[in-house]
Enzyme design. Structure first.
Site, PDB file in Angstrom:
ATOM      1  N   GLU A 125     101.448  19.507  74.204  1.00 55.95           N
ATOM      2  CA  GLU A 125     100.669  20.744  74.238  1.00 55.95           C
ATOM      3  C   GLU A 125     101.461  21.980  73.796  1.00 55.95           C
ATOM      4  OE1 GLU A 125      98.637  21.082  78.018  1.00 55.95           O
ATOM      5  OE2 GLU A 125      97.106  19.673  77.351  1.00 55.95           O
ATOM      6  N   GLU A 175      94.009  13.310  76.400  1.00 51.06           N
ATOM      7  CA  GLU A 175      94.027  13.507  77.852  1.00 51.06           C
ATOM      8  C   GLU A 175      92.689  14.061  78.321  1.00 51.06           C
ATOM      9  OE1 GLU A 175      96.984  16.201  79.326  1.00 51.06           O
ATOM     10  OE2 GLU A 175      98.579  15.328  78.132  1.00 51.06           O
TER      11      GLU A 175
HETATM   12  C1  GAL Z   1      97.822  18.890  80.618  1.00 49.46           C
HETATM   13  C2  GAL Z   1      99.221  18.352  80.399  1.00 49.46           C
HETATM   14  C3  GAL Z   1      99.499  17.151  81.290  1.00 49.46           C
HETATM   15  C4  GAL Z   1      99.087  17.438  82.699  1.00 49.46           C
HETATM   16  C5  GAL Z   1      97.646  17.835  82.709  1.00 49.46           C
HETATM   17  C6  GAL Z   1      97.097  18.095  84.085  1.00 49.46           C
HETATM   18  O1  GAL Z   1      97.670  20.163  80.123  1.00 49.46           O
HETATM   19  O2  GAL Z   1      99.395  17.989  79.060  1.00 49.46           O
HETATM   20  O3  GAL Z   1     100.875  16.823  81.209  1.00 49.46           O
HETATM   21  O4  GAL Z   1      99.876  18.457  83.219  1.00 49.46           O
HETATM   22  O5  GAL Z   1      97.480  19.013  81.961  1.00 49.46           O
HETATM   23  O6  GAL Z   1      95.730  18.440  84.043  1.00 49.46           O
END
Ligand code: GAL
Length: 676
Positions: free
Chosen positions: A150, A308
């Site tokens: 990110e 994700e």
């Molecule tokens: C994202 C991040 C992950 C985790 C997740 C939690 O932004 O890439 O590593 O922290 O949020 O929601």
């Protein structure tokens, strides 16, 4: 280059085995098999373990994990761990710690604690990535590379000494001579003329407003620094493993303002996006759809990867609501409907310690005797049945103009109203189109838009001459363009286009604006009913009013109340073979905007299903029709013929989608001999 493995749709997520003892890891392999997990992202925050001391690399622990995953049939999206530089590194190079705009140097203990411009960070990155790439270049588990994590969130701009040095280099390369910079930034205003490059600082916190052109360039520069840090890694990995795709996960297409994803996407082999629901927002699946459509659009229409999302609650919102039964499935399949070839999660197993211990995982703290785990297993099975979707495309007839540079510029200080907001207008138009069951793409103002029936520019405040010409050509050639207020106002340096507003669009829209009349916080105006169209109603508007002076455009609706009563509020300009519409206020509520938008869509011949309840999301991807029912009642959809993928049942012209359920129909003509 989309990863060759896994075949079909990818299912899995971030895997953090370093947080668990061996017996748990053995159980993981069995559970992954049970759920049908076929891809995990590994190593993202493991720099401290991969390089415990400078130049001493240790991959033994990771070898064992990759071997075990490979034996379990799980492919690996191997991450470079540069988003989490280790304590020893930061202690040895405290100058890598980023500095905020207010001048605060952040401390160690979180993540993203190194500035992308810092030489020591770049050097250590290059050494580590080469060691990692050389070690795993031939490992059969590795299917792709995942660089960093990110970019842009939470570290967007850095104001450290390395950033300032790089910034001056960037300015020299961009402007070549100082007078060009002085002209572009309008430095005669407030007597800011620079006589030497060394006088130029980053646009730090100031007790008044800093030159907006300087800030806009700093946003461009900062984003570019992260891209350089990414490209440094990508080039090493491409050299070592030319057969493996390289990506980085976007911090949410719609929700990460600091990254210009049109530029980023060109640097990636496959676009990967993260999306987290804003749990308390009503109808938050519309934001999800928008994020997915934008991911597909920056990928140029090619399939992308949902890298994700969450199985249940996150841990970083004010109130972290759990997902209701069926919600994870709807969310996952809605991403697939809009072009994702993967459903990946943060994270495999909920952590016991650290900042994210209250964040959900595919394996919750409650274990496998839980509703969530049963949904995970079911989703895995559903995704196997959907394997045929892989690689297929979504087609849109309508596009929304989205430009990060305009986003940055519009939201700088001292605009005519604090209620002017890029996202507010974008969300309003996206939501109206979503509720009309219209699938949209997003486009850059200079992109080839000739294939769309309708293009909407919600608040294209910054518009270059090239962008404006592109829109002009589009309309002349037969396109239908709808422009909302405060568009085409400034050029790429945030300088007002000469003459009356909207300088870049006056001719195209056939009008000019004599004066802006921003409204008070709760003030409303009224758009009169269309005089010649029976059945239209007067509609309230908010935020904005202005004195429009037609010069070729005709008034479709006039303001009936407010500072511009009697003057045009909604206009239409026929130009060449097309039409340009202009809307000078923000209609109150989604219904009002849809009342204006509907006739434009009809005029342009945009096809869309009629008579469906709003909460039934219908998206076509290749041969598949995805029907996502976000409501509490079953919905029967007409006009769909084919085989329902999850239960194999044939539907002949109509299909019923249960409350909260998802049905996917592969549209195939009935084969001879097939029974009804
Ligand atoms: C994202 C991040 C992950 C985790 C997740 C939690 O932004 O890439 O590593 O922290 O949020 O929601």
């Amino acid at each position: 280059m989309y990863p060759e493995r896994p075949a079909g749709l990818a299912f899995g997520g971030d895997y953090n085995p370093e947080q668990w003892p061996r017996e748990v890891l053995e159980e993981d392999a069995a559970l992954m098999r049970e759920a049908g997990v076929n891809l995990v992202s590994l190593g993202m925050f493991s720099w401290a373990l991969m390089e415990p001391a400078e130049g001493h690399y240790d991959f033994g622990w990771l070898d064992e994990i990759l071997d075990r995953l490979h034996a379990a049939g799980v492919a690996v999206d191997l991450a470079t761990p540069t988003a989490a530089p280790p304590a020893w590194f930061v202690a040895a190079h405290p100058d890598v710690l980023p500095v905020t705009r207010e001048g605060v140097r952040i401390g160690f203990g979180g993540r993203q604690s190194a500035c992308s411009s810092a030489p020591a960070f770049r050097e250590a990155t290059a050494r580590l990535v080469r060691a990692l790439g050389e070690h795993y270049r031939d490992h059969p588990a590795v299917a792709m590379w995942h660089v960093h994590n990110e970019y842009g969130a939470p570290l967007g701009e850095c104001y450290c000494e390395h950033s300032v040095a790089a910034w001056r280099g960037w300015l020299r390369a961009t402007y070549q001579d100082l007078s060009a910079l002085n002209d572009a930034w309008g430095t005669t205003f407030w007597g800011q003329t620079y006589t030497d490059w060394s006088q130029i600082d980053a646009p730090r916190f100031n007790h008044t407003v800093v030159n907006p052109a300087q800030r806009l360039d700093y946003a461009r520069f900062s984003d570019g620094q992260h891209r350089e840090h990414y490209a440094l890694q990508r080039d090493i990995l491409r050299e070592l493993t030319p057969h493996l795709p390289v990506t980085t996960n976007f911090a949410g297409t719609v929700n990460c303002k600091s990254t210009d994803l049109w530029q980023w996407a060109r640097e990636l082999d496959v676009v990967a996006n993260d999306h987290y629901l804003r749990a308390e927002q009503p109808d938050n699946h519309i934001d999800l759809a928008m994020s997915a459509d934008l991911a597909r659009s920056v990928a140029g229409g090619a399939p992308w990867m949902l890298m994700e999302h969450s199985a249940g609650a996150v841990n970083w919102q004010p109130r972290n609501l759990a997902k209701r039964p069926g919600e994870m499935r709807r969310n996952s399949l809605a991403h697939v409907a809009r072009g994702s070839d993967s459903v990946l999660f943060f994270q495999w197993r909920a952590s016991r310690f650290g900042a994210e211990k209250f964040h959900s995982g595919l394996v919750p703290h409650a274990g496998t005797d839980s509703g969530q785990w049963r949904e995970v297993v079911r989703l895995g099975a559903d995704l196997r049945r959907l394997a045929g979707v892989r690689g297929s495309r979504v087609r849109a007839e309508v596009a929304l103009v989205w430009d990060w540079e305009s986003y940055w510029a519009l939201e700088l200080d001292w605009r005519p109203s604090v209620d002017l907001s890029f996202r507010e207008r974008m969300d309003a138009f996206y939501e109206a189109l979503w509720r009309e069951h219209v699938t949209v793409d997003f486009v850059h103002p200079s992109a080839d838009i000739s294939g769309y029936r309708v293009v909407v520019a919600p608040s294209a405040y910054l518009l270059t001459e090239a962008g404006a010409k592109n829109l002009h050509r589009y309309v002349e050639a037969g396109g239908h363009l709808l422009v909302s207020y405060f568009s085409g106002i400034v050029d790429e340096h945030d300088a007002i286009h000469p003459g009356p507003h909207p300088g870049a669009l006056r001719e195209l829209l056939g009008l000019s604006v004599e004066e802006f009349h921003p409204l008070r916080q709760d003030e409303t105006v009224l758009l009169a009913a269309e005089p010649d169209a029976a059945g239209t109603e007067a509609l309230p508007g908010r935020i904005w009013s202005e004195r429009v002076r037609p010069a070729g455009a005709v008034t479709v609706r006039a303001f009936a109340a407010g500072p511009d009563a009697g003057h045009p509020a909604f206009t239409r300009h026929d130009l060449g073979a097309g039409t340009a519409w202009y809307l000078a206020t923000a209609p109150v509520g989604g219904r009002a905007l849809r009342d204006l938008l509907g006739p434009v869509l009809d005029h342009a011949g945009v096809s869309r299903p009629r008579g469906l309840p709003e909460h039934l999301e219908l998206v076509r991807r290749g041969r598949h029709v995805f029907l996502v029912n976000h409501g509490d009642e079953p919905v029967t959809v007409e006009g769909v013929t084919g085989v329902s993928v999850f239960d194999g049942v044939r539907c002949d012209g109509r299909v019923t989608v249960a409350a909260g359920a998802v049905t996917v129909v592969e549209e195939t003509p009935r084969t001879e001999g097939e029974r009804a």
